[in-house]
Design an enzyme around this catalytic site. Structure first.
Site, PDB file in Angstrom:
ATOM      1  N   SER A  12      44.532  57.911  67.617  1.00 26.15           N
ATOM      2  CA  SER A  12      43.728  59.614  67.008  1.00 26.15           C
ATOM      3  C   SER A  12      42.542  58.824  67.584  1.00 26.15           C
ATOM      4  CB  SER A  12      43.851  58.820  65.721  1.00 26.15           C
ATOM      5  OG  SER A  12      42.871  59.618  64.799  1.00 26.15           O
ATOM      6  N   HIS A  37      47.047  61.885  69.493  1.00 22.53           N
ATOM      7  CA  HIS A  37      46.345  62.876  67.793  1.00 22.53           C
ATOM      8  C   HIS A  37      45.398  63.475  66.996  1.00 22.53           C
ATOM      9  CE1 HIS A  37      48.093  62.495  63.257  1.00 22.53           C
ATOM     10  NE2 HIS A  37      46.862  62.060  63.336  1.00 22.53           N
ATOM     11  N   ASP A  39      42.690  64.867  64.654  1.00 25.71           N
ATOM     12  CA  ASP A  39      42.850  64.653  63.193  1.00 25.71           C
ATOM     13  C   ASP A  39      41.775  65.934  62.824  1.00 25.71           C
ATOM     14  OD1 ASP A  39      44.673  63.056  62.164  1.00 25.71           O
ATOM     15  OD2 ASP A  39      43.182  61.397  62.886  1.00 25.71           O
ATOM     16  N   MET A  41      39.726  68.371  60.259  1.00 25.69           N
ATOM     17  CA  MET A  41      39.508  67.543  58.836  1.00 25.69           C
ATOM     18  C   MET A  41      38.077  68.486  58.027  1.00 25.69           C
ATOM     19  SD  MET A  41      38.821  63.636  58.212  1.00 25.69           S
ATOM     20  CE  MET A  41      40.518  62.557  59.208  1.00 25.69           C
ATOM     21  N   HIS A  70      47.057  67.160  63.044  1.00 26.34           N
ATOM     22  CA  HIS A  70      47.672  67.101  62.621  1.00 26.34           C
ATOM     23  C   HIS A  70      45.696  67.710  60.792  1.00 26.34           C
ATOM     24  CE1 HIS A  70      47.055  63.127  58.266  1.00 26.34           C
ATOM     25  NE2 HIS A  70      47.114  64.440  58.174  1.00 26.34           N
ATOM     26  N   MET A  72      43.941  68.428  57.740  1.00 25.31           N
ATOM     27  CA  MET A  72      43.291  68.090  57.014  1.00 25.31           C
ATOM     28  C   MET A  72      43.066  69.523  56.469  1.00 25.31           C
ATOM     29  SD  MET A  72      43.743  63.974  57.355  1.00 25.31           S
ATOM     30  CE  MET A  72      43.268  64.709  59.185  1.00 25.31           C
ATOM     31  N   MET A 141      51.230  59.219  54.900  1.00 20.95           N
ATOM     32  CA  MET A 141      50.235  58.407  55.321  1.00 20.95           C
ATOM     33  C   MET A 141      49.881  57.135  54.747  1.00 20.95           C
ATOM     34  SD  MET A 141      48.628  60.780  56.500  1.00 20.95           S
ATOM     35  CE  MET A 141      46.660  59.877  56.832  1.00 20.95           C
ATOM     36  N   ASP A 176      50.602  56.887  59.816  1.00 22.96           N
ATOM     37  CA  ASP A 176      49.256  57.799  59.597  1.00 22.96           C
ATOM     38  C   ASP A 176      48.279  56.849  59.021  1.00 22.96           C
ATOM     39  OD1 ASP A 176      46.818  58.519  60.702  1.00 22.96           O
ATOM     40  OD2 ASP A 176      47.551  60.534  60.550  1.00 22.96           O
TER      41      ASP A 176
END
Ligand code: DX5
Ligand code: ZN
Length: 229
Positions: A12, A37, A39, A41, A70, A72, A141, A176
């Site tokens: 990540s 990966h 992330d 957010m 991913h 979020m 998660m 994750d």
């Protein structure tokens, strides 16, 4: 992207140097990462903010493997085309991000990407029972999303249940949060095949000392495969 159940290590870049994503991505791939990966957010679905589709598009030319994005964020649907345009291979949305995850997964596939669904620690395996034929990856998660470096929450029972529910469908189970050489074998034994790791890959290394990334990746892989390095 073809399907296989071999162990894949997905560093990540949340734990990378934010001023140097291009070189960080090149370094982890050169050191053996299988996927990258990313992330995303929004400071609303999770209490932290990272980057949006323009930044992800700028990462794309550096990623030679698989760009695993991913999300979020909530809502999701309005941004699906932007992440397709950014070049995501896998786009994962949280089941908790809104009332219409079924529609979201359909839209992700319709935009030409693999569709992932992520489950927070408090969400049961059964929540995906009616989504299995729309899903290419289930992200379990093992921390509450929002930050790297948190303590692993044991979700092996959920992983086992999901592997049973999946049967022979070509669906990855990704883990994750808090993955390291100690926790990796537990989740792999339960049925996971994609291991996201932020702090455990980046710790101690840098783009000028990338061999450490390689040692960290090999350590996680060896532990996951039940070998010693
Ligand atoms: C957490 C992110 C993770 C995170 C994992 O919200 O989804 O991908 O970067 O970091 P570690 O491996 O440090 O727990
Ligand atoms: Zn993640």
């Amino acid at each position: 992207m073809s399907f296989d159940r071999k162990i894949k290590i997905a560093p990540s870049i949340l734990s990378a140097d934010f001023a140097n994503f291009g070189q960080e991505i090149q370094a982890i791939e050169a050191q053996g990462a299988d996927w990258v990966h990313v992330d995303v957010m929004d400071g609303h679905f999770v209490p932290n903010l990272t980057f949006g589709p323009q930044a992800v598009k700028a990462f794309r030319p550096h990623v030679k493997t698989v760009m695993d994005v991913h999300l979020m964020i909530s809502p999701v649907d309005a941004y699906i085309d932007a992440y397709a345009d950014a070049g995501a291979d896998v786009l994962t949305a949280h089941i908790e991000a809104g009332p219409h995850i079924h529609r979201t997964l359909q839209a992700i596939r319709a935009a030409g990407m693999k569709a992932g669904v992520a489950l927070n620690p408090g969400t049961p395996a059964e929540a995906v029972a009616h989504l299995l034929d729309l899903t290419d990856l289930i992200c379990v998660m093992t921390v509450n999303p929002g930050f790297g470096g948190q303590k692993f929450i044991d979700m092996t029972g959920k992983v086992r249940r999901l592997r049973q529910m999946i049967g022979d469908r070509p669906i990855h189970i990704e883990i994750d949060g808090g993955v390291d050489p100690k926790t990796a074998p537990l989740v792999v034994e339960a049925g996971a095949d994609v291991l996201v790791a932020g702090s455990a890959v980046f710790k101690g290394g840098s783009v000028s000392n990338p061999e450490v990334y390689g040692e960290n990746i090999r350590g996680i892989r060896a532990a996951a495969e039940g070998r010693w390095v």
